[in-house]
Scaffold this motif. Structure first.
Motif, short mmCIF file in Angstrom:
data_model
loop_
_atom_site.label_atom_id
_atom_site.label_comp_id
_atom_site.label_asym_id
_atom_site.label_seq_id
_atom_site.Cartn_x
_atom_site.Cartn_y
_atom_site.Cartn_z
N PHE A 51 0.85 -1.20 0.00
CA PHE A 51 0.00 0.00 0.00
C PHE A 51 0.88 1.25 0.00
N TYR A 97 -8.98 6.80 7.76
CA TYR A 97 -7.71 6.66 8.49
C TYR A 97 -7.27 8.04 8.99
N PHE A 108 -4.09 -4.33 4.59
CA PHE A 108 -3.52 -3.04 4.96
C PHE A 108 -2.96 -3.10 6.38
N ARG A 139 1.25 9.16 0.94
CA ARG A 139 0.54 10.45 0.92
C ARG A 139 0.73 11.26 2.20
N VAL A 168 -9.63 0.55 -0.67
CA VAL A 168 -8.74 -0.61 -0.74
C VAL A 168 -9.46 -1.75 -1.45
N TYR A 218 -7.94 10.58 6.13
CA TYR A 218 -7.95 10.10 4.75
C TYR A 218 -9.03 9.01 4.63
N THR A 219 -9.61 8.89 3.47
CA THR A 219 -10.52 7.78 3.21
C THR A 219 -9.95 6.99 2.05
N TYR A 220 -9.38 5.83 2.39
CA TYR A 220 -8.74 5.00 1.39
C TYR A 220 -9.75 4.05 0.75
N ASP A 266 -0.76 4.78 -0.59
CA ASP A 266 -1.58 5.24 0.53
C ASP A 266 -0.71 5.65 1.71
N ARG A 267 0.37 4.91 1.95
CA ARG A 267 1.25 5.24 3.08
C ARG A 267 2.13 6.44 2.75
#
Length: 268
Positions: A14, A258, A210, A20, A195, A191-193, A17-18
């Protein structure tokens, strides 16, 4: 941090995502004067550390991590004379000289009583230097409440003293940075991931994968292979209920909110 719980390949599944939050932190840093030395504590696999060259191309950039597995992967990002990596624990880390930019991205939550470290880290800054860090603030989220429930269920096989990540509210960090003599700037972002998730319950869902790269790792490492598979399957059932699988834009996904907490302290 005793032992090496990390798997760089799982963590990097990920990567975007990590990455950002790291970039959102970096873009808010504005040290006074020239930047000669940048240190990234808890650099992990080094993919983010290597990007610091784009911000400070003339600086010596050093990534530090306590995980041999992470440092082994990070060495692939090394650039002689510019980007280097070293094995070390941030709790007893000391630089050769003062640092212009000091980072601790998504690592302090793994350090018990990390508030007590902030003054010593602040003391490593050169005049006008900045200390920036980011920690998850989602330890009351369903993903982590499910993990806490699993540890209770498996209390006879999962040690009670496993590493447990934790963080504090923004106001706490602001106060501690000010007490350390730094000018603080603290905020939070959720954040809204999206996945990817397989609807087949025999396949771990996206949220499970995740979390497997971070908070789930200490429990997995404490178990044998068979028990670890059973533990993950039970955990997966909980997070599938908490984060329903849905179709969005033609993709089968879960929504993973998150919360992350950001803090910057500037030295006078």
């Amino acid at each position: 941090m005793a032992g090496d719980i990390w798997n760089a390949q799982q963590y990097l599944r990920f990567e975007n995502d990590r990455l950002r939050p790291f970039l959102d932190l970096i873009t808010q840093l504005d040290p006074d004067g020239e930047v000669h030395t940048v240190v990234d504590l808890g650099c992990g696999p080094g993919n983010a550390t290597a990007l610091l060259v784009d911000w400070w191309p003339d600086a010596r950039i050093v990534g530090v991590d306590s995980s041999p597995a992470m440092i082994e992967v990070a060495q692939q990002q090394a650039v002689p004379g510019q980007v280097e990596f070293e094995l070390g624990d941030l709790r007893d880390w000391h630089p050769d000289g003062k640092v212009d930019v000091l980072l601790a991205n998504a690592v302090l939550q793994w350090v018990p009583d990390h508030l007590d470290l902030l003054p010593s880290l602040a003391a490593q800054l050169a005049p006008g230097g900045v200390f920036g860090f980011q920690v998850p603030g989602n330890f009351e989220a369903p993903s982590h409440l499910a993990l806490a429930e699993m540890k209770q269920r498996w209390g006879d096989r999962v040690p009670a003293d496993l590493q447990k990540p934790a963080s504090h509210d923004p106001a706490v960090y602001l106060g501690k940075l000010a007490e350390a003599g730094l000018e603080p700037d603290v905020w939070e972002t959720t954040y809204t991931y999206l996945v990817a998730a397989d609807p087949d319950p025999k396949v771990p869902c996206g949220v499970t994968e995740f979390v497997r790269g971070s908070a789930l790792r200490p429990a997995i490492r404490a178990l044998n292979e068979s028990d670890a598979a059973d533990f993950v399957a039970e955990y997966d059932a909980l997070v599938r209920a908490a984060y329903p699988i849905r179709e969005i834009g033609g993709r089968t996904v879960q929504l993973l909110p998150y919360r992350r907490i950001f803090a910057i302290g500037r030295a006078a």
